[in-house]
Design an enzyme around this catalytic site. Sequence first.
Site, PDB file in Angstrom:
ATOM      1  N   GLY A   1      16.486  -9.744  57.626  1.00 52.53           N
ATOM      2  CA  GLY A   1      16.719  -8.675  58.926  1.00 52.53           C
ATOM      3  C   GLY A   1      15.316  -8.699  59.772  1.00 52.53           C
ATOM      4  O   GLY A   1      15.082  -9.469  60.944  1.00 52.53           O
TER       5      GLY A   1
ATOM      6  N   HIS B   1      10.216 -12.820  44.906  1.00 45.45           N
ATOM      7  CA  HIS B   1      10.309 -12.503  46.297  1.00 45.45           C
ATOM      8  C   HIS B   1      10.964 -10.919  46.643  1.00 45.45           C
ATOM      9  O   HIS B   1      11.875 -10.356  47.439  1.00 45.45           O
ATOM     10  CB  HIS B   1      11.080 -13.667  47.095  1.00 45.45           C
ATOM     11  CG  HIS B   1      10.405 -14.779  47.229  1.00 45.45           C
ATOM     12  ND1 HIS B   1      10.682 -15.534  45.990  1.00 45.45           N
ATOM     13  CD2 HIS B   1       9.222 -15.465  47.777  1.00 45.45           C
ATOM     14  CE1 HIS B   1       9.529 -16.659  46.426  1.00 45.45           C
ATOM     15  NE2 HIS B   1       9.296 -16.398  47.761  1.00 45.45           N
TER      16      HIS B   1
ATOM     17  N   GLY C   1      23.409 -13.793  55.755  1.00 46.15           N
ATOM     18  CA  GLY C   1      23.168 -15.547  56.260  1.00 46.15           C
ATOM     19  C   GLY C   1      24.661 -15.121  57.602  1.00 46.15           C
ATOM     20  O   GLY C   1      25.027 -15.095  58.777  1.00 46.15           O
TER      21      GLY C   1
ATOM     22  N   ASP D   1      15.818 -11.280  49.088  1.00 42.04           N
ATOM     23  CA  ASP D   1      14.571 -10.508  48.795  1.00 42.04           C
ATOM     24  C   ASP D   1      14.492  -9.461  49.837  1.00 42.04           C
ATOM     25  O   ASP D   1      13.648  -9.328  49.877  1.00 42.04           O
ATOM     26  CB  ASP D   1      13.391 -11.656  48.827  1.00 42.04           C
ATOM     27  CG  ASP D   1      13.455 -12.259  50.058  1.00 42.04           C
ATOM     28  OD1 ASP D   1      14.436 -12.616  50.989  1.00 42.04           O
ATOM     29  OD2 ASP D   1      12.569 -13.949  49.818  1.00 42.04           O
TER      30      ASP D   1
ATOM     31  N   ASP E   1      14.368  -9.590  53.444  1.00 41.78           N
ATOM     32  CA  ASP E   1      14.240  -9.701  54.309  1.00 41.78           C
ATOM     33  C   ASP E   1      14.425 -10.539  55.383  1.00 41.78           C
ATOM     34  O   ASP E   1      13.736 -11.262  56.527  1.00 41.78           O
ATOM     35  CB  ASP E   1      12.371 -11.538  53.539  1.00 41.78           C
ATOM     36  CG  ASP E   1      13.252 -12.458  54.085  1.00 41.78           C
ATOM     37  OD1 ASP E   1      14.488 -12.836  53.151  1.00 41.78           O
ATOM     38  OD2 ASP E   1      12.064 -13.572  53.935  1.00 41.78           O
TER      39      ASP E   1
END
Length: 607
Positions: free
Chosen positions: A402, A217, A558, A398, A400
């Site tokens: 955002g 990823h 996060g 990985d 992604d």
Amino acid sequence: MTHIVNDPLEFANDSLRGFAAANREYVVPVTGGVVSVEEPVAGRVALVVGGGSGHYPAFAGWVGPGLAQGAVCGNVFASPSASQVASVVRTADAGAGTLVLFGNYAGDVLHFTAGAERTRQEGIDTRLVAISDDIASNDAAHCDDRRGIAGDLLVVKVAGAAVARGDSLDAVERVARKANRATRSIGVAFSGCTMPGSHEPLFTVKEGMYSLGLGIHGEAGLSEHAMVPAAELAQSLVQLVLAEEPDREHSYRGRAAVLVNGLGATGREELFVLYGLIEDALLHAGVTPVMPVVDEQVSSLDMAGVSLSVMFLDDELEQLWRAPCDSPAFHRGTVISSGRRRHLENRSETDGAQHALAQGSLSSRRQAEQACDVLNQLARTAAQAEHILGRLDTIGGDGDHGQGMVHGTSAAAHAARKAVDAGAGLASTLTRAGEAWADGAGGTSGALWGAAFAAVGAALSDHTPASLDDLLAAVAAGAEAIQKMGGADIGEKTMVGASAPFAQTIRQAIARGEGSLQTWQQAARAAHQGAEATAHEIATRGRARTHGDATLGHPDPGAISFALLADRLEKWFADSSTQWDVEEQGELPVLHRAVSPSRGVSQSAAS
């Protein structure tokens, strides 16, 4: 980098649409992915595979006779949502139950588990096996908690052959678990991959070096090494996978299925050079390759690199590995088509499984309208912060996050608008927003935010308007749901680092009888402080845990996104043009916004 892009946020959908159009002899598109064009054999077990996009031919390229009957396809490098999983399982199932195979990643586990629970409640016996072949991601004692990488193909091939020979669901599940336990993989990268629409790779590898132990990823490898001749690289990879070779007793006698897998930007000739040397090393170690595969089967967008996967075979696994199959990307032997094609009608977003909307009272609908404004604010904030969150996510993940936040917030805002236009009250509007967030974002964060909004909606009503205390308590319940679903604690470098202190601050204020708009300000500050504190923690959960100390000094993406949204809403509530009070509307009080113009996102909120 990816050159052929229309809308980067729609890249996965556009790619899947083109794939289905180019492979009409194999697949039919359905909500959430594709299924085999052949009519399922009544009473036969179904095999469904799935995961994020960006790995072609995994997973849609493996749908066909002797392999899978359906594939669930998420956004780029993000797990599919639970509703997508349920949709594909419903369509693929032929009455004897369905086995679902996917890579062992936190987001996939959350969504596939939730999707399977939905179909079980509908009467479909749905089993799950998480593939965990990547030896770089955990030690042998914890092999069930490793990542799933290119070994996916080996496990899917064996399970698909068991389905084709008519095995029961119990037997197919047993074979899949057996194949997973017998499979080991390791990968190396020579350059990082680039997300569609981006101009920078997720990670870089120094000239003259290679990265060992990468994920698929876009995660960087766990260590960098000076580039060596192909013979030395082959020997190193073989030694790593054979370190866990089983004892040559009873059923295993030194025979193995072998996959040399290109990751997206490594030429076939290079792969053949490496395979010849790998075969030499295996034979020297007394291991005989059986029907080896040298190809791109689990890629990572445009990453330059290669992985070696080995499945140690007993007689049963070898028979299944040799069995014929036919799909867009993987073929073996001759398969005779049944000639019976599916006739699928267009289905709704969740194949009719989504619950009907409850009609709200006038006061609750007014609050639902205000919730739409809130969600629009979140979507604007996520869009402005997309690049920052994505770059932060490349350190241990990985890259992604955002993009996932943009997908999730925009989907939630759109779903809320549709719900309000249909007459929904506050609870139903927020519940629909949560479902849409999980569907739109996929991945771990999508599942967690979806659970949060579901908890908020469950704590409110479509009929009785919510007081300020009601709203605060509901929001605290939503933040607490993140910890309940993910199972993480403060100190483990996750979103909980921000969500838990946020919820605790609200609960403490309510317990003191001090619930007010200032409570949100205090909670947002606690979330911000908690998110900053994650920079001093070592990741022990999720994809970032494989990078250990490398994440020190960098906050969890996060946690940062949670704090960012909480901060944005605090500023929105506190703005002088926004006043919350209770106004009588008929017999029921409603929360009323005196002025309702939407404002742009402040610089401080996006920084």
